[in-house]
Design a protein around this motif. Structure first.
Motif, PDB file in Angstrom:
ATOM      1  N   UNK B 204       1.077  -1.250   0.119  1.00  0.00           N
ATOM      2  CA  UNK B 204       0.166   0.003   0.081  1.00  0.00           C
ATOM      3  C   UNK B 204       0.945   1.276  -0.060  1.00  0.00           C
ATOM      4  N   UNK B 205       1.804   1.203   0.753  1.00  0.00           N
ATOM      5  CA  UNK B 205       2.930   2.335   0.919  1.00  0.00           C
ATOM      6  C   UNK B 205       3.565   2.429  -0.527  1.00  0.00           C
ATOM      7  N   UNK B 206       3.860   1.529  -1.391  1.00  0.00           N
ATOM      8  CA  UNK B 206       4.477   1.553  -2.564  1.00  0.00           C
ATOM      9  C   UNK B 206       3.454   1.988  -3.488  1.00  0.00           C
ATOM     10  N   UNK B 207       2.507   1.538  -3.485  1.00  0.00           N
ATOM     11  CA  UNK B 207       1.145   1.847  -4.449  1.00  0.00           C
ATOM     12  C   UNK B 207       0.886   3.515  -4.377  1.00  0.00           C
ATOM     13  N   UNK B 208       0.527   3.630  -3.080  1.00  0.00           N
ATOM     14  CA  UNK B 208       0.166   4.684  -2.784  1.00  0.00           C
ATOM     15  C   UNK B 208       1.186   5.859  -3.209  1.00  0.00           C
ATOM     16  N   UNK B 209       2.456   5.645  -2.642  1.00  0.00           N
ATOM     17  CA  UNK B 209       3.478   6.606  -3.355  1.00  0.00           C
ATOM     18  C   UNK B 209       3.773   6.739  -4.635  1.00  0.00           C
ATOM     19  N   UNK B 269       4.424 -25.394   2.413  1.00  0.00           N
ATOM     20  CA  UNK B 269       4.715 -24.544   1.153  1.00  0.00           C
ATOM     21  C   UNK B 269       3.576 -24.142   0.045  1.00  0.00           C
ATOM     22  N   UNK B 270       3.021 -25.296  -0.476  1.00  0.00           N
ATOM     23  CA  UNK B 270       2.216 -25.128  -1.457  1.00  0.00           C
ATOM     24  C   UNK B 270       0.722 -24.258  -0.958  1.00  0.00           C
ATOM     25  N   UNK B 271       0.311 -24.563   0.102  1.00  0.00           N
ATOM     26  CA  UNK B 271      -0.457 -23.597   0.852  1.00  0.00           C
ATOM     27  C   UNK B 271      -0.294 -22.184   1.012  1.00  0.00           C
ATOM     28  N   UNK B 272       1.094 -22.101   1.648  1.00  0.00           N
ATOM     29  CA  UNK B 272       1.577 -20.811   1.636  1.00  0.00           C
ATOM     30  C   UNK B 272       1.729 -20.039   0.755  1.00  0.00           C
ATOM     31  N   UNK B 273       2.101 -20.731  -0.519  1.00  0.00           N
ATOM     32  CA  UNK B 273       2.288 -19.891  -1.837  1.00  0.00           C
ATOM     33  C   UNK B 273       1.101 -19.623  -2.339  1.00  0.00           C
ATOM     34  N   UNK B 274      -0.012 -20.153  -2.276  1.00  0.00           N
ATOM     35  CA  UNK B 274      -1.490 -19.872  -2.549  1.00  0.00           C
ATOM     36  C   UNK B 274      -1.782 -18.575  -1.623  1.00  0.00           C
ATOM     37  N   UNK B 275      -1.357 -18.753  -0.301  1.00  0.00           N
ATOM     38  CA  UNK B 275      -1.851 -17.510   0.496  1.00  0.00           C
ATOM     39  C   UNK B 275      -1.084 -16.315   0.272  1.00  0.00           C
ATOM     40  N   UNK B 276       0.233 -16.362  -0.243  1.00  0.00           N
ATOM     41  CA  UNK B 276       1.138 -15.234  -0.500  1.00  0.00           C
ATOM     42  C   UNK B 276       0.735 -14.598  -1.857  1.00  0.00           C
ATOM     43  N   UNK B 277       0.114 -15.309  -3.146  1.00  0.00           N
ATOM     44  CA  UNK B 277      -0.290 -14.969  -4.287  1.00  0.00           C
ATOM     45  C   UNK B 277      -1.620 -14.188  -4.146  1.00  0.00           C
ATOM     46  N   UNK B 278      -2.429 -14.662  -3.199  1.00  0.00           N
ATOM     47  CA  UNK B 278      -3.823 -14.040  -3.012  1.00  0.00           C
ATOM     48  C   UNK B 278      -3.369 -12.825  -2.289  1.00  0.00           C
ATOM     49  N   UNK B 279      -2.497 -12.677  -1.390  1.00  0.00           N
ATOM     50  CA  UNK B 279      -2.322 -11.728  -0.441  1.00  0.00           C
ATOM     51  C   UNK B 279      -1.715 -10.531  -1.273  1.00  0.00           C
ATOM     52  N   UNK B 280      -0.831 -10.751  -2.134  1.00  0.00           N
ATOM     53  CA  UNK B 280       0.000 -10.070  -3.118  1.00  0.00           C
ATOM     54  C   UNK B 280      -0.873  -9.168  -4.061  1.00  0.00           C
ATOM     55  N   UNK B 281      -1.836 -10.071  -4.553  1.00  0.00           N
ATOM     56  CA  UNK B 281      -2.926  -9.722  -5.653  1.00  0.00           C
ATOM     57  C   UNK B 281      -3.553  -8.443  -4.986  1.00  0.00           C
ATOM     58  N   UNK B 282      -3.896  -8.791  -3.653  1.00  0.00           N
ATOM     59  CA  UNK B 282      -5.012  -7.765  -2.958  1.00  0.00           C
ATOM     60  C   UNK B 282      -4.012  -6.588  -2.722  1.00  0.00           C
ATOM     61  N   UNK B 283      -2.789  -6.874  -2.369  1.00  0.00           N
ATOM     62  CA  UNK B 283      -1.769  -5.584  -2.266  1.00  0.00           C
ATOM     63  C   UNK B 283      -1.741  -4.805  -3.443  1.00  0.00           C
ATOM     64  N   UNK B 284      -1.658  -5.025  -4.610  1.00  0.00           N
ATOM     65  CA  UNK B 284      -1.935  -4.715  -5.924  1.00  0.00           C
ATOM     66  C   UNK B 284      -2.930  -3.778  -5.903  1.00  0.00           C
ATOM     67  N   UNK B 285      -4.250  -4.200  -5.820  1.00  0.00           N
ATOM     68  CA  UNK B 285      -5.520  -3.560  -5.812  1.00  0.00           C
ATOM     69  C   UNK B 285      -5.244  -2.433  -5.056  1.00  0.00           C
ATOM     70  N   UNK B 286      -5.129  -2.730  -3.281  1.00  0.00           N
ATOM     71  CA  UNK B 286      -5.047  -1.472  -2.382  1.00  0.00           C
ATOM     72  C   UNK B 286      -4.078  -0.601  -2.985  1.00  0.00           C
ATOM     73  N   UNK B 287      -2.811  -1.026  -3.342  1.00  0.00           N
ATOM     74  CA  UNK B 287      -1.773  -0.222  -3.789  1.00  0.00           C
ATOM     75  C   UNK B 287      -2.098   0.709  -4.788  1.00  0.00           C
ATOM     76  N   UNK B 288      -3.038   0.489  -5.715  1.00  0.00           N
ATOM     77  CA  UNK B 288      -3.776   1.348  -6.963  1.00  0.00           C
ATOM     78  C   UNK B 288      -4.790   2.285  -6.373  1.00  0.00           C
ATOM     79  N   UNK B 289      -5.355   1.882  -5.125  1.00  0.00           N
ATOM     80  CA  UNK B 289      -6.461   2.659  -4.554  1.00  0.00           C
ATOM     81  C   UNK B 289      -6.205   3.791  -3.770  1.00  0.00           C
ATOM     82  N   UNK B 290      -5.088   3.314  -3.063  1.00  0.00           N
ATOM     83  CA  UNK B 290      -4.537   4.408  -1.816  1.00  0.00           C
ATOM     84  C   UNK B 290      -3.920   5.607  -2.813  1.00  0.00           C
TER      85      UNK B 290
END
Lengths: 380, 386
Positions: B204-209, B269-290
């Protein structure tokens, strides 16, 4: 002097009016968070927790036990399994919170006085849920067992009172002082609301000063007049807003909800006011450590976010280690919650709150380095 | 613009931003130490209690002895009357009082069922349960002794005495987190949320910046870069960083604090990677919105407590209002916490996490599309302005 205060106050109010974000920080955001937390725990008691059963006996007595278990409001039997392995799998997959197993020859063993055991597998990973589940189960099973035993004793021609007495040679009577509802809503929400509230006080205050410095308007803002008065004037709208929000949660808990407030309400309100300013002092202190808006927010997050865990409402302070108690002491909200419990539950006097109030007031000392740092910064 | 140039631009923005680095490295490390602190001692012990013994007999002392032997109870004072004990509760000296009535010994022998009373300060959460359990156990032992003595008088053979105490009883077996450790309860769930929240704040800091720079008309790679290049860069940068964090949390931290690790590495690790990709995708959305750098920290911070308590591990999902739970499901942490708990704490196989994985996949797809759309829109708005 006082004009400086008023001038800064008006200036900040104008800022708030022109920024939905700042306005949100003192109105809709905290209210929304309060509302969500209240909604989550609104039911207060857990009910219909899904449970699986394995009945190896399939007798009328085993059905009676299971029927009584299902009839309790807490437990709901959702699955009948043929063996323990498949039931345990349901437990592992979190589809049920527990498994109840009635052994083979259960009825026979009861009448042979072999005292068989109804086995319950509990998923104690979920501590609170398994506690609720176990308590309900224990009550039902000992209830049914007790009624069977009373029947036997009566059959032995014992008079009724003796038949009952022989079942339980010592009775345990438990009374709870305060929060007699045994309602989880009160436990959790009465501590969660202040924990959320303090996050907003710190963040709101940092935003107010952070945005000023970020826009590089600080020289202009502090150009003349009293620095202290202007600082106080600028944080005043937030002081008032967060004081009102604090008073609001107290009003909600002890006014809207049915919980009694035994002590003095004005002492509580004073404590909230003091805590608001204390947190504002800490917030400004975090800001002046680097005059970096975003960094101050990160520090504010680290400082306020874990507070709930340290309050000692969920996990008692008697079982905490020295570091946890030290960190707890660094949070004004710890003392505020002490006061809240002491006043609301024990009906303690104002005098008994002095120690806690004194500790909160100590945080006001943070204003000294803040003002000093402001002066240094502006002199440059 | 080549992908490498875009990647370099993004990486430079990330590592040169003090607040961002403070969150995604300092914050992650600090929280891993700070959060478990209250629970390091794991279970509830040594609760200060007062005893009011109106009987002062051998039997009452035997009961007190049993009470004292329990780990939960710490007898810190004896009071002459229950009024004195109540005063001590209000003064916050003790959390509970156990009252043994007068004629306790006599009534017990006569079979008159004396009543032992336990009073608990119920202002705190775990205290009632802990004191109740300890007292009940002691009383049951004492009562069992009395019952057995009676049966023995009736010439019941000793071997049969034990069985006759009650027609049938409950045998509760704790599976998973057997000793009711609080650290096992809280940490595996909260750590998942901390990973998500620090990641979202950082992104969010990155996108908002970037949005702020574009608004001010500061030129940079983000003006001409293709949106997919920027997105891919973020998956790589934050994916790598948080993959390491995840190993640190689930590996080192869990071992350090003695948290159970039942999952095998590959499943985790397999489940963790799924969790991270979903979180990063949400991070991209929020970064674009802030619109500003500084919006991310507060907004994500405010969501933390509601997210913890609607994840279903503290309070049963069955008792949470559906609309609140549905909102919580928009964040990867809600389903990921449930999945990680099943996998690592309860020892379920990866195949039991079908629904959780599906939710994370769906989030990844939807947030990737949304993220692409919003970032494209931001770029267009900038280029339209010029």
């Amino acid at each position: 002097m006082f004009e400086d205060f008023l001038w800064a106050l008006k200036e900040e109010l104008r800022q708030i009016k022109s920024s939905w974000y700042k306005l949100g920080l003192i109105t809709i955001f905290p209210l929304l968070c309060f509302a969500l937390i209240i909604a989550i725990f609104k039911e207060g008691v857990a009910h219909d927790l899904p449970v699986a059963v394995v009945d190896y006996d399939k007798s009328s007595l085993s059905r009676k036990v299971l029927f009584d278990i299902d009839a309790s409001s807490t437990i709901h039997i959702t699955q009948q399994c043929n063996d323990v392995i498949s039931a345990k799998r349901l437990l592992q997959e979190s589809k049920v919170y527990g498994v109840i197993i009635i052994p083979k020859n259960f009825t026979k063993d009861v009448y042979l006085k072999k005292s068989p055991k109804v086995t319950a597998l509990l998923n104690t990973q979920y501590i609170l849920i398994s506690k609720i589940f176990k308590a309900a189960l224990l009550e039902t099973v000992s209830g049914v067992a007790g009624s069977v035993e009373v029947g036997w004793n009566l059959a032995k021609d014992e008079p009724l009172y003796e038949a009952i007495a022989n079942v339980a040679p010592i009775k345990l009577y438990t009374a709870t002082f305060f929060n007699t509802y045994k309602n989880y809503f009160y436990f959790l929400v009465s501590a969660l609301l202040p924990s959320i509230w303090q996050i907003f006080v710190v963040i709101g205050t940092i935003v107010s000063f952070g945005s000023l410095f970020k826009a590089k308007k600080e020289q202009e803002f502090f150009r003349e007049g009293s620095l202290i008065m202007k600082t106080l004037g600028k944080i005043f709208p937030y002081t008032m807003a967060y004081f009102l929000l604090g008073a609001g949660y107290v009003f909600y808990l002890y006014g809207v909800e049915p919980w009694p407030f035994e002590g003095s309400l004005s002492v509580m309100l004073f404590a909230i006011f003091l805590t608001t300013i204390a947190y504002q002092a800490v917030a400004l202190f975090l800001f002046v450590t680097g005059f970096d808006y975003a960094r101050a927010l990160s520090l504010g997050a680290v400082y306020t976010a874990p507070a709930f865990a340290f309050l000692g409402i969920t996990f008692p302070i008697y079982s905490m280690n020295a570091f946890a108690i030290f960190w707890r002491d660094l949070l004004p909200v710890s003392y505020l919650v002490n006061i809240q419990i002491s006043l609301a539950n024990y009906g303690a006097s104002a005098l008994q709150q002095l120690d806690n109030l004194y500790h909160i007031a100590l945080f006001l000392l943070f204003f000294i380095p803040v003002i000093w740092q402001f002066k240094q910064r502006l002199a440059r | 613009m080549s992908f490498f140039e875009v990647f370099k631009g993004e990486l430079k923005l990330v590592v040169t931003d003090v607040a961002l680095m403070l969150t995604v490295i300092g914050g992650v490390l600090l929280y891993s130490f700070l959060y478990p602190q209250p629970y390091v001692k794991q279970s509830v012990t040594n609760l200060p209690v007062s005893i009011v013994d109106y009987d002062r007999s051998e039997k009452s002392r035997a009961l007190i002895y049993k009470l004292r032997a329990t780990p939960q109870i710490d007898i810190v004072r004896y009071d002459m009357s229950k009024e004195d004990a109540l005063k001590a509760i209000v003064a916050d000296e003790i959390k509970g009082v156990i009252i043994i009535p007068a004629h306790f010994s006599r009534d017990l022998s006569l079979g008159h069922s004396p009543t032992v009373a336990l009073g608990v300060d119920n202002s705190y959460f775990l205290i009632y349960g802990a004191l109740m359990e300890a007292t009940l156990k002691s009383v049951m032992q004492e009562a069992g002794g009395a019952k057995a003595a009676k049966l023995l008088i009736k010439q019941t053979p000793m071997s049969a005495v034990k069985d006759q105490l009650t027609p049938f009883s409950l045998n509760d077996i704790s599976l998973f987190n057997r000793y009711g450790s609080y650290i096992q309860y809280v940490i595996p769930a909260v750590f998942v949320l901390i990973l998500q929240q620090t990641l979202l704040i950082g992104m969010g800091i990155l996108g908002g910046g970037i949005n702020e720079r574009m608004k001010k008309g500061i030129k940079g790679y983000y003006i001409h870069a293709k949106v997919w290049q920027m997105m891919l860069s973020r998956y790589i940068i934050f994916g790598t960083l948080f993959f390491i964090h995840m190993l640190y949390y689930f590996g080192f931290s869990f071992s350090f604090f003695g948290v159970t690790q039942l999952a095998d590495m590959a499943s985790l690790i397999s489940f963790g990677v799924l969790f991270l990709t979903a979180s990063i995708s949400l991070g991209i959305v929020l970064g674009a919105l802030f619109r500003e750098r500084e919006i991310a920290t507060p907004v994500i911070l405010f969501s933390s407590l509601p997210l913890v308590f609607s994840a279903g591990f503290v309070w049963p999902i069955e008792s949470i209002p559906k609309f609140v739970y549905d909102i919580a499901l928009l964040f990867p942490s809600t389903t990921a916490i449930q999945g990680f708990l099943k996998l690592n704490q309860l020892g379920a196989p990866l195949s039991a996490l079908g629904t959780n994985s599906l939710i994370l996949l769906t989030q990844t797809v939807i947030y990737t599309i949304l993220g692409y759309y919003f970032m494209k829109k931001n770029q267009k708005a900038y280029n339209g302005k010029i």
